[in-house]
Design an enzyme around this catalytic site. Structure first.
Site, PDB file in Angstrom:
ATOM      1  N   ASP A  67      25.804   9.471  37.247  1.00  0.00           N
ATOM      2  CA  ASP A  67      24.468   9.055  36.825  1.00  0.00           C
ATOM      3  C   ASP A  67      23.640  10.304  36.501  1.00  0.00           C
ATOM      4  OD1 ASP A  67      24.195   9.895  39.457  1.00  0.00           O
ATOM      5  OD2 ASP A  67      22.907   8.243  40.075  1.00  0.00           O
ATOM      6  N   TYR A  69      20.843  13.344  36.388  1.00  0.00           N
ATOM      7  CA  TYR A  69      20.166  14.144  37.410  1.00  0.00           C
ATOM      8  C   TYR A  69      18.862  13.442  37.787  1.00  0.00           C
ATOM      9  CZ  TYR A  69      23.326  17.934  35.989  1.00  0.00           C
ATOM     10  OH  TYR A  69      24.429  18.694  35.715  1.00  0.00           O
TER      11      TYR A  69
END
Length: 222
Positions: A67, A69
């Site tokens: 996913d 940052y």
């Protein structure tokens, strides 16, 4: 959602996914979070940047992340990448170390990987959004269905792709890929917690270029 109209050949492939009930539930979820003043990364106009920079026809390599940052200014729609002038995260620093070891390419001062994406490297996170300061917060949403459908589309409709899967989470995507048609490269995640368990020394950059050359495809200038 800004960015759903992608101005290249991805549009015809993704439009059916945008019309699914699951995607509409995703839009409702994101709208709910915004109404409740929950900050989501990346900015809305960058959520689909991976597709905008690497068209379907041009895509030759897929690097799967988990996913985006979750800290401010970091996420900009490309897995492992950060904008110019943002400190290079530890995982990307290790990617650069392996690149130097593998191909003798000195580490770049910038963590912006747009230069890879523009050559046909699809930098695809499994979830395209994340809540601020909450890693993994959107991994239970329909994003995963969406991006797994993307991997399946690529596997079915393309030939001789290289899928680079670092870490156990990314490696679960192997079942979506026709390994008779494509090359799948796996190693531990480049995170400092696991890079020494097989990421360092994996030589995925040279192996990718060797495979592309063997199949008469333009190699990546990493």
């Amino acid at each position: 959602m800004v960015g759903r109209t992608i101005n290249n050949d991805w549009s015809s492939h993704l439009d059916p996914l945008f019309k699914r009930d699951s995607f509409h539930r995703l839009l409702d979820f994101i709208s709910y979070q915004k109404r409740n003043n929950i900050t989501i990364f990346p900015p809305e106009n960058q959520i689909f940047k991976a597709f905008e920079l690497s068209s379907f026809a041009k895509t030759k390599v897929v690097i799967v992340g988990q996913d985006p940052y979750h800290n401010i200014h970091q996420a900009h729609g490309l897995s492992f990448s950060v904008p110019d002038d943002v400190k290079i995260p530890p995982s990307l620093a290790n990617i650069y170390k392996e690149l130097e070891s593998d191909l003798n390419i000195s580490p770049n001062n910038s963590g912006n990987l747009e230069r890879w994406a523009k050559q046909g490297v699809l930098l695809l996170n499994s979830s395209l959004t994340v809540e601020k300061n909450s890693p993994g917060s959107h991994t239970k949403t329909p994003w995963v269905e969406f991006t797994e459908s993307v991997i399946h589309l690529l596997s079915n409709h393309k030939q001789n792709l290289v899928f680079i899967l670092w870490g156990s989470y990314a490696q679960q995507k192997t079942e979506l890929i026709d390994t008779d048609k494509h090359l799948v490269l796996t190693a531990s995640h480049p995170s400092p917690f696991s890079a020494y368990k097989g990421f360092f020394g994996c030589k995925h950059f040279s192996k990718t270029n060797e495979y592309l050359k063997m199949n008469n495809l333009q190699q990546i200038n990493w």
